[in-house]
Design an enzyme around this catalytic site. Structure first.
Site, PDB file in Angstrom:
ATOM      1  N   PRO A   1      11.014  58.525  19.553  1.00  0.00           N
ATOM      2  CA  PRO A   1       9.733  59.166  19.893  1.00  0.00           C
ATOM      3  C   PRO A   1       9.500  60.464  19.121  1.00  0.00           C
ATOM      4  CG  PRO A   1      11.278  59.247  21.756  1.00  0.00           C
ATOM      5  CD  PRO A   1      11.927  58.424  20.700  1.00  0.00           C
TER       6      PRO A   1
ATOM      7  N   GLU B   1      20.089  58.814  25.624  1.00  0.00           N
ATOM      8  CA  GLU B   1      19.189  59.975  25.572  1.00  0.00           C
ATOM      9  C   GLU B   1      18.865  60.399  24.151  1.00  0.00           C
ATOM     10  OE1 GLU B   1      20.474  59.449  28.579  1.00  0.00           O
ATOM     11  OE2 GLU B   1      18.424  59.649  29.278  1.00  0.00           O
TER      12      GLU B   1
ATOM     13  N   ARG C   1       2.783  40.739   9.466  1.00  0.00           N
ATOM     14  CA  ARG C   1       1.409  40.218   9.312  1.00  0.00           C
ATOM     15  C   ARG C   1       0.878  40.426   7.910  1.00  0.00           C
ATOM     16  NH1 ARG C   1      -1.624  39.107  13.367  1.00  0.00           N
ATOM     17  NH2 ARG C   1      -3.527  39.826  12.366  1.00  0.00           N
TER      18      ARG C   1
ATOM     19  N   ASP D   1      -8.645  42.822  10.131  1.00  0.00           N
ATOM     20  CA  ASP D   1      -8.195  43.404  11.394  1.00  0.00           C
ATOM     21  C   ASP D   1      -8.758  44.804  11.594  1.00  0.00           C
ATOM     22  OD1 ASP D   1      -6.596  41.318  12.149  1.00  0.00           O
ATOM     23  OD2 ASP D   1      -4.741  42.197  11.375  1.00  0.00           O
TER      24      ASP D   1
HETATM   25  N1  ADE Z   1      12.341  54.998  21.423  1.00  0.00           N
HETATM   26  C1  ADE Z   1      11.963  55.455  22.641  1.00  0.00           C
HETATM   27  N2  ADE Z   1      10.649  55.708  22.662  1.00  0.00           N
HETATM   28  C2  ADE Z   1      10.167  55.408  21.430  1.00  0.00           C
HETATM   29  C3  ADE Z   1       8.887  55.476  20.812  1.00  0.00           C
HETATM   30  N3  ADE Z   1       7.813  55.908  21.472  1.00  0.00           N
HETATM   31  N4  ADE Z   1       8.766  55.089  19.528  1.00  0.00           N
HETATM   32  C4  ADE Z   1       9.842  54.677  18.842  1.00  0.00           C
HETATM   33  N5  ADE Z   1      11.075  54.586  19.357  1.00  0.00           N
HETATM   34  C5  ADE Z   1      11.245  54.948  20.633  1.00  0.00           C
END
Ligand code: ADE
Length: 250
Positions: free
Chosen positions: A91, A118, A156, A171
């Protein structure tokens, strides 16, 4: 196109890869997804892949040794060139969009690391991954579903994967605009009818309608996208008209 996925949970990928477009693409040899269990590279008796963070804190981190070994083993066994991207799904990465997907689709191989627990030891980010990608501002239990999203979107764009290339090119996002509304039979359903122009057979008029509806939808739902697309004078006038009569902000 080959995807080399490093994960603690290879089973997560089985469903999505064994259905529909991706399953067909694998069957035709257009894409290949090699799943590597990181735990196979843990060399202690308990096959340990995670540990407590130095300095304390909640949760466990992925240890560097198994991930480095797993990645090096993939590079060696698949004879990957040194410049092959090694993407950490996290993330904290740059947010995936169609431009990034298009760029990745030009590569022959992608190595994808799925983070778990984590997080990962910082040395994995600094010295192993060449790229970090997030699929959005929310936290998943691990990188597997994010990796699957990436694999699907990139696949794709591999020639032959989507029935007609036009369909992938048309798309939402590929054109830089959201896709126009689409209808199929019946022409009238519960009193709701398909716009006349789509039944007219007049292809120039249909294209004009589609362009306008794409512009309308984008202006209404994702006005931020408009600054990155090439607009004709006619497009600009149309958008201006929407803003004046309030249609774009309804
Ligand atoms: N791992 C945990 N959350 C994630 C996300 N939003 N994008 C990519 N990998 C992740």
């Amino acid at each position: 196109m080959r995807f080399h996925v490093l994960t603690l949970f290879p089973g997560i990928f089985q469903g999505p890869l064994s259905e529909s477009i991706l399953s067909r693409a694998i069957g035709k040899g257009l894409i290949e997804v090699a799943l590597h269990d990181i735990r196979d590279q843990a060399d202690d008796r308990h096959r340990t892949v995670d540990d407590y963070p130095f300095g304390g804190g909640a949760g466990m981190l992925m240890k560097p040794e198994p991930l480095f070994k797993a990645t090096e083993s993939v590079f060696e066994s698949a004879s990957l060139p040194a410049e092959t991207p090694v993407i950490l799904m996290t993330p904290q990465g740059r947010k995936l969009d169609q431009r990034i997907v298009e760029d990745l689709a030009t590569k022959k191989d992608l190595v994808i690391i799925c983070g778990r627990y984590e997080g990962v030891d910082e040395r994995i980010r600094e010295h192993l991954a060449t790229d970090e990608i997030s699929i959005g501002d929310y936290v998943l239990s691990g990188g597997e579903l994010a990796a699957m999203v990436l694999i699907d979107a990139v696949s794709r764009l591999v020639p032959g994967v989507v029935g007609s290339m036009e369909s992938a090119l048309d798309d939402s996002h590929t054109t830089g605009l959201l896709q126009h509304p689409q209808y199929t039979r019946p022409a009238e359903f519960r009193g709701w009818s398909v716009p006349d122009v789509l039944l007219s057979g007049n292809h120039a008029e249909i294209e004009r309608w589609r362009r306008r509806e794409s512009l309308r939808r984008t202006a209404l739902r994702r006005p931020d996208m408009l600054k990155d697309v090439e607009l004709t004078e006619e497009d600009r006038r149309f958008i201006q008209g929407l803003q004046e009569d309030g249609t774009a902000t309804a």
